[in-house]
Design a protein around this motif. Structure first.
Motif, PDB file in Angstrom:
ATOM      1  N   LEU A  68      10.497 123.864  38.354  1.00  0.00           N
ATOM      2  CA  LEU A  68       9.551 124.640  37.550  1.00  0.00           C
ATOM      3  C   LEU A  68      10.252 125.620  36.619  1.00  0.00           C
ATOM      4  N   GLY A  69      11.568 125.530  36.519  1.00  0.00           N
ATOM      5  CA  GLY A  69      12.311 126.409  35.627  1.00  0.00           C
ATOM      6  C   GLY A  69      12.554 127.792  36.203  1.00  0.00           C
ATOM      7  N   ARG A  70      12.457 127.946  37.535  1.00  0.00           N
ATOM      8  CA  ARG A  70      12.715 129.236  38.176  1.00  0.00           C
ATOM      9  C   ARG A  70      14.171 129.326  38.596  1.00  0.00           C
ATOM     10  N   ASP A  71      14.743 130.515  38.484  1.00  0.00           N
ATOM     11  CA  ASP A  71      16.149 130.726  38.801  1.00  0.00           C
ATOM     12  C   ASP A  71      16.386 130.548  40.299  1.00  0.00           C
ATOM     13  N   LEU A  72      17.277 129.639  40.672  1.00  0.00           N
ATOM     14  CA  LEU A  72      17.512 129.326  42.082  1.00  0.00           C
ATOM     15  C   LEU A  72      18.178 130.483  42.812  1.00  0.00           C
ATOM     16  N   LEU A  73      19.114 131.175  42.165  1.00  0.00           N
ATOM     17  CA  LEU A  73      19.797 132.304  42.807  1.00  0.00           C
ATOM     18  C   LEU A  73      18.791 133.390  43.192  1.00  0.00           C
ATOM     19  N   SER A  74      17.876 133.712  42.290  1.00  0.00           N
ATOM     20  CA  SER A  74      16.866 134.735  42.575  1.00  0.00           C
ATOM     21  C   SER A  74      15.966 134.303  43.733  1.00  0.00           C
ATOM     22  N   ARG A  75      15.587 133.030  43.747  1.00  0.00           N
ATOM     23  CA  ARG A  75      14.734 132.532  44.827  1.00  0.00           C
ATOM     24  C   ARG A  75      15.472 132.525  46.167  1.00  0.00           C
ATOM     25  N   LEU A  76      16.776 132.259  46.127  1.00  0.00           N
ATOM     26  CA  LEU A  76      17.558 132.307  47.366  1.00  0.00           C
ATOM     27  C   LEU A  76      17.639 133.726  47.913  1.00  0.00           C
ATOM     28  N   MET A  77      17.804 134.705  47.020  1.00  0.00           N
ATOM     29  CA  MET A  77      17.872 136.097  47.462  1.00  0.00           C
ATOM     30  C   MET A  77      16.563 136.530  48.102  1.00  0.00           C
ATOM     31  N   TYR A  78      15.445 136.214  47.456  1.00  0.00           N
ATOM     32  CA  TYR A  78      14.150 136.573  48.028  1.00  0.00           C
ATOM     33  C   TYR A  78      13.833 135.714  49.247  1.00  0.00           C
ATOM     34  N   GLY A  79      14.324 134.468  49.251  1.00  0.00           N
ATOM     35  CA  GLY A  79      14.137 133.617  50.421  1.00  0.00           C
ATOM     36  C   GLY A  79      14.894 134.137  51.631  1.00  0.00           C
ATOM     37  N   ALA A  80      16.034 134.796  51.384  1.00  0.00           N
ATOM     38  CA  ALA A  80      16.788 135.406  52.484  1.00  0.00           C
ATOM     39  C   ALA A  80      15.962 136.490  53.163  1.00  0.00           C
ATOM     40  N   GLN A  81      15.157 137.230  52.379  1.00  0.00           N
ATOM     41  CA  GLN A  81      14.260 138.223  52.984  1.00  0.00           C
ATOM     42  C   GLN A  81      13.338 137.563  53.995  1.00  0.00           C
ATOM     43  N   THR A  82      12.746 136.440  53.593  1.00  0.00           N
ATOM     44  CA  THR A  82      11.822 135.729  54.468  1.00  0.00           C
ATOM     45  C   THR A  82      12.522 135.263  55.732  1.00  0.00           C
TER      46      THR A  82
END
Length: 284
Positions: A68-82
């Protein structure tokens, strides 16, 4: 006590490596709102190629983008929170429930202990993943629901271990001496039993986080865990698995993150087991 344990951990190369990995991942999760390059939900037009495919890693997108054109690094950082929130909350709850059941069953024994341990045995008879899938499917999946579901399937191992240790402690000479001088149940339990069980609880609290992170990733990958758009490492893999051949980084990178975090907690947990219970050294 805490500083002494930390000093011992730092002396062990593998445990130190585990601590470094945990600090890096936890730090990136905590600081994600300030250091993440992009909003994890932001679908960027320049995040896709002309053909509409994900962008590979580049200077603009260090780990590339998703479908979807979303930055993977940013999603990994927020995914680490989860992953970390579920790991700590779910495993912490599991350790508390398991320790409570194990201590009550082992200390009071009798019909109370029999009933509690039969319930524990019944829970252990069900495959943990299958039971977690069933429980997650019964409720509307969310971060906290997933945490509670994982806690409900993981407490049984802790209960069995604590029960066995409590029974063993109850037969030790210093406990029998306390009974002989008329000490109260409260004094024996809180002054003599629980301090001896604390190291086991700490070890399980650390080792269990690795199992919890893996189980959360599995549930999210199967679609019954944390639901999009909330990022988690498991649902990142689930969302992008169709691009595995053309954009392998979308599956490989979050997979490596899951493995590294689980490995780190295992390394630290193993070291804690040796430090807090030297009699176990070399037995695992």
């Amino acid at each position: 006590m805490g500083m002494l344990v930390l000093a011992e951990l730092v002396k062990r190369k593998l445990a130190l490596l585990g601590l470094i990995i945990i600090v890096i991942i936890a730090g990136s999760a905590l600081l994600a709102p300030w250091i993440a390059p992009y909003d994890p939900q932001n679908q960027m037009f320049d995040g896709l190629t002309i053909e509409g495919a994900p962008m590979p890693p580049s200077m603009q997108f260090l780990l590339g983008t998703d479908l979807l054109g979303r930055d993977l690094l940013s999603r990994l950082m927020y995914g680490a929170q989860t992953s970390l929130i579920i790991g700590v909350v779910a495993n912490g709850t599991a350790v508390m429930i398991g320790a409570l059941v194990g201590v009550i069953a082992g200390f009071f024994q009798g019909w109370i202990g029999t009933i509690l341990m039969r319930v524990t045995d019944l829970m252990m008879a069900f495959p943990a993943l299958l039971l977690a899938i069933v429980l997650a499917a019964l409720f509307k999946p969310s971060l906290w629901i997933v945490a509670m579901v994982i806690a409900m399937v993981n407490w049984v191992q802790v209960a069995r271990v604590i029960y066995t240790e409590t029974r063993s402690l109850s037969e030790r000479e210093f406990i029998e001496a306390e009974w002989a001088i008329g000490a109260s149940r409260f004094r024996i339990l809180f002054k003599h039993m629980l301090p001896h069980l604390l190291s086991t609880m700490v070890v399980w609290a650390t080792l269990g986080i690795a199992t919890t992170v893996l189980l959360e990733a599995t549930l999210s990958y199967l679609g019954v865990g944390v639901q999009p758009p909330t990022p988690s490492w498991g649902n990142i893999i689930f969302e992008n698995q169709t691009y595995f051949t053309s954009a392998p980084w979308l599956v490989f990178i979050p997979g490596v993150a899951i493995i590294l975090l689980a490995l780190a907690f295992n390394l630290v947990g193993d070291a804690l087991r040796d430090i807090l219970d030297p009699t176990q050294k070399g037995r695992h």
